[in-house]
Scaffold this active site. Structure first.
Site, PDB file in Angstrom:
ATOM      1  N   TYR A 194       2.716   0.276   8.571  1.00 38.35           N
ATOM      2  CA  TYR A 194       1.735   0.728   7.571  1.00 38.35           C
ATOM      3  C   TYR A 194       0.752   1.725   8.194  1.00 38.35           C
ATOM      4  CZ  TYR A 194      -1.556   0.370   3.664  1.00 38.35           C
ATOM      5  OH  TYR A 194      -2.374   0.655   2.595  1.00 38.35           O
ATOM      6  N   THR A 228      -7.285  -4.614  -5.971  1.00 41.55           N
ATOM      7  CA  THR A 228      -6.149  -4.244  -6.817  1.00 41.55           C
ATOM      8  C   THR A 228      -5.226  -5.461  -6.941  1.00 41.55           C
ATOM      9  OG1 THR A 228      -4.752  -3.550  -4.992  1.00 41.55           O
ATOM     10  CG2 THR A 228      -6.250  -1.889  -5.893  1.00 41.55           C
ATOM     11  N   SER A 237      -0.445   0.885 -11.755  1.00 42.06           N
ATOM     12  CA  SER A 237      -1.170  -0.269 -11.209  1.00 42.06           C
ATOM     13  C   SER A 237      -2.307   0.184 -10.303  1.00 42.06           C
ATOM     14  CB  SER A 237      -0.174  -1.126 -10.400  1.00 42.06           C
ATOM     15  OG  SER A 237      -0.815  -2.203  -9.759  1.00 42.06           O
ATOM     16  N   LYS A 270       0.295   5.672   7.202  1.00 44.79           N
ATOM     17  CA  LYS A 270      -0.981   6.179   6.688  1.00 44.79           C
ATOM     18  C   LYS A 270      -1.638   7.148   7.680  1.00 44.79           C
ATOM     19  CE  LYS A 270      -0.906   3.936   2.795  1.00 44.79           C
ATOM     20  NZ  LYS A 270      -0.738   4.664   1.529  1.00 44.79           N
ATOM     21  N   ASP A 325       6.063   6.209 -11.782  1.00 43.08           N
ATOM     22  CA  ASP A 325       6.146   4.900 -11.126  1.00 43.08           C
ATOM     23  C   ASP A 325       7.581   4.405 -11.255  1.00 43.08           C
ATOM     24  OD1 ASP A 325       5.510   2.163 -10.155  1.00 43.08           O
ATOM     25  OD2 ASP A 325       3.437   2.712 -10.580  1.00 43.08           O
ATOM     26  N   VAL A 327       9.455   7.667  -5.566  1.00 42.57           N
ATOM     27  CA  VAL A 327       8.864   8.813  -4.860  1.00 42.57           C
ATOM     28  C   VAL A 327       9.727   9.319  -3.704  1.00 42.57           C
ATOM     29  CG1 VAL A 327       6.432   8.465  -5.451  1.00 42.57           C
ATOM     30  CG2 VAL A 327       7.407   7.263  -3.471  1.00 42.57           C
ATOM     31  N   CYS A 385      -0.515   7.712  -5.262  1.00 39.90           N
ATOM     32  CA  CYS A 385      -0.975   6.334  -5.023  1.00 39.90           C
ATOM     33  C   CYS A 385       0.188   5.378  -4.825  1.00 39.90           C
ATOM     34  CB  CYS A 385      -1.829   5.845  -6.190  1.00 39.90           C
ATOM     35  SG  CYS A 385      -3.431   6.649  -6.313  1.00 39.90           S
ATOM     36  N   SER A 390      -5.283   5.103   4.273  1.00 37.85           N
ATOM     37  CA  SER A 390      -5.892   3.770   4.363  1.00 37.85           C
ATOM     38  C   SER A 390      -6.754   3.772   5.611  1.00 37.85           C
ATOM     39  CB  SER A 390      -4.801   2.698   4.507  1.00 37.85           C
ATOM     40  OG  SER A 390      -5.353   1.485   4.979  1.00 37.85           O
TER      41      SER A 390
HETATM   42  N1  LIG Z   1      -5.543  -2.073  -2.278  1.00 38.26           N
HETATM   43  C1  LIG Z   1      -6.018  -1.761  -1.085  1.00 38.26           C
HETATM   44  O1  LIG Z   1      -6.819  -2.511  -0.497  1.00 38.26           O
HETATM   45  C2  LIG Z   1      -5.606  -0.473  -0.418  1.00 38.26           C
HETATM   46  C3  LIG Z   1      -6.307  -0.079   0.727  1.00 38.26           C
HETATM   47  C4  LIG Z   1      -5.943   1.104   1.369  1.00 38.26           C
HETATM   48  C5  LIG Z   1      -4.921   1.866   0.868  1.00 38.26           C
HETATM   49  N2  LIG Z   1      -4.240   1.467  -0.249  1.00 38.26           N
HETATM   50  C6  LIG Z   1      -3.159   2.322  -0.708  1.00 38.26           C
HETATM   51  O2  LIG Z   1      -3.427   2.721  -2.022  1.00 38.26           O
HETATM   52  C7  LIG Z   1      -2.203   2.953  -2.716  1.00 38.26           C
HETATM   53  C8  LIG Z   1      -2.231   2.183  -4.011  1.00 38.26           C
HETATM   54  O3  LIG Z   1      -2.315   0.799  -3.704  1.00 38.26           O
HETATM   55  P1  LIG Z   1      -2.695  -0.304  -4.792  1.00 38.26           P
HETATM   56  O4  LIG Z   1      -3.559  -1.290  -4.106  1.00 38.26           O
HETATM   57  O5  LIG Z   1      -3.170   0.358  -6.033  1.00 38.26           O
HETATM   58  O6  LIG Z   1      -1.270  -0.998  -4.969  1.00 38.26           O
HETATM   59  P2  LIG Z   1      -0.485  -1.482  -6.266  1.00 38.26           P
HETATM   60  O7  LIG Z   1       0.597  -2.340  -5.725  1.00 38.26           O
HETATM   61  O8  LIG Z   1      -1.432  -2.032  -7.279  1.00 38.26           O
HETATM   62  O9  LIG Z   1       0.135  -0.116  -6.852  1.00 38.26           O
HETATM   63  C9  LIG Z   1       1.125   0.590  -6.176  1.00 38.26           C
HETATM   64  C10 LIG Z   1       2.056   1.212  -7.197  1.00 38.26           C
HETATM   65  O10 LIG Z   1       3.043   1.984  -6.492  1.00 38.26           O
HETATM   66  C11 LIG Z   1       4.283   1.801  -7.139  1.00 38.26           C
HETATM   67  N3  LIG Z   1       5.368   2.090  -6.202  1.00 38.26           N
HETATM   68  C12 LIG Z   1       5.738   1.367  -5.107  1.00 38.26           C
HETATM   69  N4  LIG Z   1       6.801   1.927  -4.526  1.00 38.26           N
HETATM   70  C13 LIG Z   1       7.125   3.022  -5.263  1.00 38.26           C
HETATM   71  C14 LIG Z   1       8.134   4.018  -5.158  1.00 38.26           C
HETATM   72  N5  LIG Z   1       9.048   3.982  -4.179  1.00 38.26           N
HETATM   73  N6  LIG Z   1       8.173   4.999  -6.086  1.00 38.26           N
HETATM   74  C15 LIG Z   1       7.268   5.027  -7.092  1.00 38.26           C
HETATM   75  N7  LIG Z   1       6.286   4.124  -7.243  1.00 38.26           N
HETATM   76  C16 LIG Z   1       6.216   3.122  -6.337  1.00 38.26           C
HETATM   77  C17 LIG Z   1       4.267   0.346  -7.584  1.00 38.26           C
HETATM   78  O11 LIG Z   1       5.223   0.111  -8.625  1.00 38.26           O
HETATM   79  C18 LIG Z   1       2.826   0.172  -8.048  1.00 38.26           C
HETATM   80  O12 LIG Z   1       2.670   0.458  -9.429  1.00 38.26           O
HETATM   81  C19 LIG Z   1      -1.092   2.536  -1.749  1.00 38.26           C
HETATM   82  O13 LIG Z   1      -0.599   3.673  -1.103  1.00 38.26           O
HETATM   83  C20 LIG Z   1      -1.806   1.630  -0.773  1.00 38.26           C
HETATM   84  O14 LIG Z   1      -1.155   1.633   0.482  1.00 38.26           O
HETATM   85  C21 LIG Z   1      -4.564   0.313  -0.906  1.00 38.26           C
END
Ligand SMILES: NC(=O)c1ccc[n+]([C@@H]2O[C@H](COP(=O)([O-])OP(=O)(O)OC[C@H]3O[C@@H](n4cnc5c(N)ncnc54)[C@H](O)[C@@H]3O)[C@@H](O)[C@H]2O)c1
Length: 254
Positions: free
Chosen positions: A160, A195, A15, A164, A36, A58, A83, A147
């Site tokens: 969070y 996302t 994702s 991070k 995942d 993870v 990720c 983040s």
């Molecule tokens: N979207 C944003 O605005 C944003 C901003 C800053 C940081 N981030 C960070 O980027 C990363 C990706 O975020 P995203 O927006 O793509 O989120 P998302 O929810 O689209 O994807 C996250 C993925 O991680 C998987 N996941 C969750 N827990 C898990 C575990 N214990 N083991 C294995 N897989 C697991 C989920 O199944 C999902 O497929 C995250 O670490 C998030 O904190 C996102």
């Protein structure tokens, strides 16, 4: 580093930012393993990319070790991108002024921080034992995801931001340690990215968030994150650094 024919492991690759990264890595010729949760759409996404799916949590060392071993079968493991993550908000005190459950804080830190550390350890053990890439001398590149909350966390983000901030903080000591193996370690600190997590919000809320970004005044695109991962992989002098990818946003308190 040229990754054509090499193996790449992307956690959270079913994702959002992880999926965009998996696509870019596959386009660059890498064989991608998506790690995942078993409940994710990782199997379908991996099949689309001609890669494989490693269902794993993870936070589980044995499951992550199995996923790393699976990735290393596809070719020399050169790229590992973390990720996987969650972001449920929780304040220190609830509406009645009581402390919110410590277990919620621990769960978030366990997935975002301990999970990232677990992936680094399991992957580094395998990469360190591999032959270096003959052209660059690199054995591999590890990219973590922090983040902007690592630096300007909002109300409701103590767990969070802590998770991070720690991913950012451990980047340099781990890069220093793994330098002797020819493994580079960097972290990306994204701003507000478009996302599935963010797309769940009403359009008006998404537009309002986008307007807070100085330039360009919009949410970041997952492919912009993925593009930076590719640059970190290719640019042999990038190491031990956390790079903000955020359109110059500095988050307000709420
Ligand atoms: N979207 C944003 O605005 C944003 C901003 C800053 C940081 N981030 C960070 O980027 C990363 C990706 O975020 P995203 O927006 O793509 O989120 P998302 O929810 O689209 O994807 C996250 C993925 O991680 C998987 N996941 C969750 N827990 C898990 C575990 N214990 N083991 C294995 N897989 C697991 C989920 O199944 C999902 O497929 C995250 O670490 C998030 O904190 C996102």
């Amino acid at each position: 580093m040229d990754i054509s024919g090499a193996s790449a492991l992307v956690t959270g690759g079913a994702s959002g930012l992880g999926l965009a990264t998996a696509r870019r890595l596959a386009d660059a010729g890498a064989v991608v393993t998506i790690l995942d949760l078993p409940t994710s759409s990782g199997a379908d996404r991996a099949a689309e990319l001609g890669g494989s799916f490693a269902p794993a949590d993870v936070t589980d060392p044995a499951q992550v070790a199995a996923a790393v071993a699976q990735a290393a079968v596809a070719g020399p493991l050169r790229v590992v991108v973390s990720c996987a993550g969650i972001a449920p908000p929780a304040k220190v005190l609830d509406r009645e002024g009581r402390p919110t459950p410590v277990a919620d804080f621990e769960r978030l830190v366990r997935i975002n921080l301990v999970g990232t550390y677990n992936v680094i350890g399991q992957a580094a053990a395998v990469i360190a034992a591999s032959d270096p890439d003959p052209a660059s001398g690199d054995r591999g590149v590890i990219v973590n995801t922090a983040s902007v909350a690592a630096f300007d966390g909002q109300i409701g983000q103590p767990a969070y931001a802590a998770s991070k901030g720690a991913v950012h903080a451990m980047t340099l000591p781990i890069a220093r340690e793994l330098a002797r193996y020819g493994i580079r370690v960097s972290t990306i600190a994204p701003g507000i990215m478009e996302t599935p997590m963010l797309k769940g919000l009403p359009q008006a809320a998404q537009d309002s968030l986008g307007e807070q970004v100085p330039y360009p005044p919009r949410l970041g695109r997952p492919d912009e994150y993925a593009s930076l991962v590719l640059e970190i992989v290719r640019n042999g002098y990038l190491n031990g650094e956390t790079i903000r990818l955020d359109g110059a946003i500095r988050m307000a308190p709420r």
